[in-house]
Design an enzyme around this catalytic site. Structure first.
Site, PDB file in Angstrom:
ATOM      1  CG  HIS A 181      -7.444   4.834  -6.187  1.00 38.90           C
ATOM      2  ND1 HIS A 181      -6.758   4.422  -5.054  1.00 38.90           N
ATOM      3  CD2 HIS A 181      -7.211   6.167  -6.298  1.00 38.90           C
ATOM      4  CE1 HIS A 181      -6.131   5.469  -4.530  1.00 38.90           C
ATOM      5  NE2 HIS A 181      -6.388   6.540  -5.258  1.00 38.90           N
ATOM      6  CE  LYS A 194       3.649  -8.253  -1.955  1.00 38.88           C
ATOM      7  NZ  LYS A 194       3.291  -7.010  -2.638  1.00 38.88           N
ATOM      8  CG  MET A 209      -6.140  -1.792   2.579  1.00 41.48           C
ATOM      9  SD  MET A 209      -6.565  -0.479   1.419  1.00 41.48           S
ATOM     10  CE  MET A 209      -5.589   0.844   2.107  1.00 41.48           C
ATOM     11  NE  ARG A 210      -1.547  -7.847   2.730  1.00 35.55           N
ATOM     12  CZ  ARG A 210      -0.546  -7.562   3.535  1.00 35.55           C
ATOM     13  NH1 ARG A 210       0.670  -7.451   3.063  1.00 35.55           N
ATOM     14  NH2 ARG A 210      -0.750  -7.422   4.821  1.00 35.55           N
ATOM     15  CG  ASN A 240      -7.642  -1.341  -7.040  1.00 35.64           C
ATOM     16  OD1 ASN A 240      -8.250  -1.823  -6.073  1.00 35.64           O
ATOM     17  ND2 ASN A 240      -6.938  -0.217  -6.933  1.00 35.64           N
ATOM     18  N   GLY A 270     -15.825  -3.695   3.230  1.00 34.62           N
ATOM     19  CA  GLY A 270     -16.495  -4.492   2.208  1.00 34.62           C
ATOM     20  C   GLY A 270     -17.714  -3.856   1.581  1.00 34.62           C
ATOM     21  CB  SER A 271     -19.116  -0.455   1.308  1.00 32.31           C
ATOM     22  OG  SER A 271     -18.084   0.308   0.735  1.00 32.31           O
ATOM     23  CG  ASN A 272     -16.281  -0.501  -3.355  1.00 28.57           C
ATOM     24  OD1 ASN A 272     -16.875   0.033  -4.289  1.00 28.57           O
ATOM     25  ND2 ASN A 272     -15.612   0.196  -2.450  1.00 28.57           N
TER      26      ASN A 272
END
Ligand code: GRF
Length: 205
Positions: free
Chosen positions: A108, A64, A89-90, A106, A14-16
């Site tokens: 990356h 899902k 991570m999905r 997102n 959770g740093s972002n």
């Protein structure tokens, strides 16, 4: 109270998430953390910030679609219009994409389209590239394939270890993600920007 309500989706440390929460001038209220792992460190961070957390483990669902339907109901209940993925991570599925297309972004840790998927910093390090970086992009059906919004370069130094490079890439992420949200949402709430614009933001040496 701001116009836009958002959720952060995260599965890890959770740093972002923290970088977004610490950027108190963003034109958006983050009102929910969605987490797919009950043991994720980010859950404690959300508690510290007083942010509601919705922990839902996909393995408890037959498909899902059923998992995402539950998430969607929660997002609607809270009036959430933007989703910020930060180490989630999905692969996002049809249910969320149908309702939130062009409003899911997102981060990356590479200069996409190079090094998509897992361990992007390690991939770049092992490939001995001279420059890597971070990318914020819209989310589509693929793995890190959506339209790029902004990138920030990180120079790989000759004496870099994987650890020192990783630290600088994360530092770049923590700068770029709030900066993109600030720009994108600020502009969107005032005028109607085209959904896909590409901006280069400065380098981290
Ligand atoms: C970040 O490197 C992000 O780019 C990637 O996953 C990592 C999450 O780190 N998608 P954190 O949980 O935000 O610390």
């Amino acid at each position: 109270m701001k116009n836009v309500r958002a959720a952060v989706f995260a599965s890890g440390t959770g740093s972002n998430f923290q970088a977004i929460m610490d950027a108190t001038d963003l034109p958006v209220d983050v009102v929910l953390l969605v987490c797919d792992r009950s043991d994720a460190v980010v859950i404690d961070k959300a508690k510290q910030y007083g942010i509601e957390t919705y922990v839902l483990e996909p393995k408890r669902f037959s498909a899902k679609e059923a998992y995402e339907q539950m998430v969607l109901e929660k997002l609607r209940e809270l009036g959430i219009t933007w989703l910020f993925l930060a180490g989630y991570m999905r692969i996002v599925g049809t249910v969320l994409l149908t309702s939130y297309r062009d409003r899911i972004i997102n981060i990356h840790p590479s200069l996409l389209p190079d090094f998509p998927g897992k361990d992007a910093i390690g991939q770049a390090y092992r490939a001995a590239v001279g420059t890597t970086g971070v990318t914020v992009h819209y989310v589509d059906e693929g793995i890190d394939t959506g339209p790029i919004i902004a990138q920030q370069e990180v120079v790989v130094k000759p004496d870099d270890t994987l650890e020192t490079l990783t630290n600088r890439v994360h530092q770049a992420e923590h700068h770029l993600y709030p900066a993109v949200i600030r720009q994108l949402l600020g502009e969107k709430t005032q005028t109607s920007l085209p959904a896909k614009n590409t901006t280069k933001v400065g380098n981290v040496q």
